[in-house]
Design a protein around this motif. Structure first.
Motif, mmCIF file in Angstrom:
data_model
loop_
_atom_site.group_PDB
_atom_site.id
_atom_site.type_symbol
_atom_site.label_atom_id
_atom_site.label_comp_id
_atom_site.label_asym_id
_atom_site.label_seq_id
_atom_site.Cartn_x
_atom_site.Cartn_y
_atom_site.Cartn_z
ATOM 1 N N TYR A 132 0.833 -1.202 0.000
ATOM 2 C CA TYR A 132 0.000 0.000 0.000
ATOM 3 C C TYR A 132 0.873 1.259 0.000
ATOM 4 C CZ TYR A 132 -3.633 3.314 1.408
ATOM 5 O OH TYR A 132 -4.492 4.392 1.456
ATOM 6 N N ALA A 133 1.911 1.266 0.819
ATOM 7 C CA ALA A 133 2.814 2.417 0.884
ATOM 8 C C ALA A 133 3.560 2.601 -0.433
ATOM 9 C CB ALA A 133 3.802 2.259 2.035
ATOM 10 N N LEU A 134 3.976 1.504 -1.067
ATOM 11 C CA LEU A 134 4.644 1.628 -2.368
ATOM 12 C C LEU A 134 3.749 2.350 -3.361
ATOM 13 C CD1 LEU A 134 6.403 -1.813 -3.022
ATOM 14 C CD2 LEU A 134 7.461 0.354 -2.361
ATOM 15 N N ILE A 135 2.463 1.987 -3.356
ATOM 16 C CA ILE A 135 1.524 2.569 -4.310
ATOM 17 C C ILE A 135 1.176 4.012 -3.952
ATOM 18 C CG2 ILE A 135 -0.840 2.400 -5.212
ATOM 19 C CD1 ILE A 135 -0.518 -0.702 -4.787
ATOM 20 N N HIS A 136 0.796 4.250 -2.713
ATOM 21 C CA HIS A 136 0.241 5.546 -2.334
ATOM 22 C C HIS A 136 1.252 6.573 -1.839
ATOM 23 C CE1 HIS A 136 -3.830 4.216 -3.071
ATOM 24 N NE2 HIS A 136 -3.507 3.073 -2.474
ATOM 25 N N LYS A 137 2.338 6.123 -1.264
ATOM 26 C CA LYS A 137 3.342 7.068 -0.751
ATOM 27 C C LYS A 137 4.492 7.258 -1.737
ATOM 28 C CE LYS A 137 6.412 7.985 3.121
ATOM 29 N NZ LYS A 137 7.054 7.458 4.321
ATOM 30 N N HIS A 138 4.874 6.184 -2.418
ATOM 31 C CA HIS A 138 6.053 6.230 -3.285
ATOM 32 C C HIS A 138 5.718 6.203 -4.776
ATOM 33 C CE1 HIS A 138 8.626 5.837 0.220
ATOM 34 N NE2 HIS A 138 7.878 4.825 0.629
ATOM 35 N N ASP A 139 4.427 6.264 -5.106
ATOM 36 C CA ASP A 139 3.956 6.353 -6.498
ATOM 37 C C ASP A 139 4.413 5.207 -7.399
ATOM 38 O OD1 ASP A 139 2.531 8.759 -6.060
ATOM 39 O OD2 ASP A 139 4.400 9.893 -6.224
ATOM 40 N N ILE A 140 4.460 3.999 -6.847
ATOM 41 C CA ILE A 140 4.696 2.816 -7.672
ATOM 42 C C ILE A 140 3.332 2.400 -8.223
ATOM 43 C CG2 ILE A 140 5.470 0.410 -7.695
ATOM 44 C CD1 ILE A 140 7.784 2.305 -7.225
ATOM 45 N N ARG A 148 -0.129 -1.811 -11.025
ATOM 46 C CA ARG A 148 0.166 -2.892 -11.965
ATOM 47 C C ARG A 148 1.578 -3.419 -11.728
ATOM 48 N NH1 ARG A 148 -1.869 -6.817 -14.777
ATOM 49 N NH2 ARG A 148 -3.293 -5.620 -16.029
ATOM 50 N N THR A 149 2.503 -2.536 -11.408
ATOM 51 C CA THR A 149 3.882 -2.938 -11.124
ATOM 52 C C THR A 149 3.939 -3.791 -9.858
ATOM 53 O OG1 THR A 149 4.745 -0.960 -12.208
ATOM 54 C CG2 THR A 149 6.216 -2.088 -10.676
ATOM 55 N N VAL A 150 3.197 -3.396 -8.837
ATOM 56 C CA VAL A 150 3.150 -4.183 -7.597
ATOM 57 C C VAL A 150 2.579 -5.572 -7.901
ATOM 58 C CG1 VAL A 150 2.159 -4.346 -5.274
ATOM 59 C CG2 VAL A 150 3.049 -2.157 -6.106
ATOM 60 N N HIS A 151 1.551 -5.622 -8.739
ATOM 61 C CA HIS A 151 0.983 -6.912 -9.159
ATOM 62 C C HIS A 151 2.059 -7.748 -9.858
ATOM 63 C CE1 HIS A 151 -1.900 -9.781 -10.862
ATOM 64 N NE2 HIS A 151 -1.234 -9.644 -11.990
ATOM 65 N N ILE A 160 9.783 -6.152 -14.683
ATOM 66 C CA ILE A 160 9.652 -4.726 -14.371
ATOM 67 C C ILE A 160 10.793 -3.999 -15.078
ATOM 68 C CG2 ILE A 160 8.519 -5.107 -12.140
ATOM 69 C CD1 ILE A 160 11.256 -4.422 -10.819
ATOM 70 N N SER A 161 10.674 -2.694 -15.179
ATOM 71 C CA SER A 161 11.723 -1.909 -15.842
ATOM 72 C C SER A 161 12.901 -1.676 -14.895
ATOM 73 C CB SER A 161 11.158 -0.563 -16.294
ATOM 74 O OG SER A 161 10.878 0.253 -15.172
ATOM 75 N N THR A 162 14.048 -1.365 -15.482
ATOM 76 C CA THR A 162 15.210 -1.038 -14.656
ATOM 77 C C THR A 162 14.969 0.276 -13.912
ATOM 78 O OG1 THR A 162 16.294 -0.054 -16.580
ATOM 79 C CG2 THR A 162 16.902 -2.319 -16.007
ATOM 80 N N TYR A 163 14.159 1.158 -14.480
ATOM 81 C CA TYR A 163 13.793 2.397 -13.786
ATOM 82 C C TYR A 163 13.072 2.062 -12.477
ATOM 83 C CZ TYR A 163 11.340 6.681 -12.572
ATOM 84 O OH TYR A 163 10.848 7.754 -11.884
#
Length: 67
Positions: free
Chosen positions: A19-27, A30-33, A41-44
């Motif tokens: 949840y924090a990756l998505i909402h706090k760190h803007d990941i 779909r990437t988390v999935h 995933i991308s190298t970025y």
């Protein structure tokens, strides 16, 4: 095959949830999935995760040799 199991171990160690990756760190969700299902995933994104978790790629991915 690439496994992101060490990523989730590192996240637990650092107290960072998906949840924090998505909402706090803007990941992207779909990437988390993709991470949860060991998909590419991308190298970025890899670089961004390393920055968030203060680690290196070796700390969050592992290579599992196909038999």
């Amino acid at each position: 095959m690439i496994s992101y199991r060490p990523l989730f171990d590192k996240m637990k160690e650092k107290g960072i949830s998906s949840y924090a990756l998505i909402h706090k760190h803007d990941i992207n969700p779909r990437t988390v999935h993709n991470l949860k299902h060991n998909k590419g995933i991308s190298t970025y994104t890899l670089e961004k995760l390393c920055h968030i978790l203060e680690c290196t790629p070796n700390d969050i991915i592992e290579f599992i040799k196909d038999e």
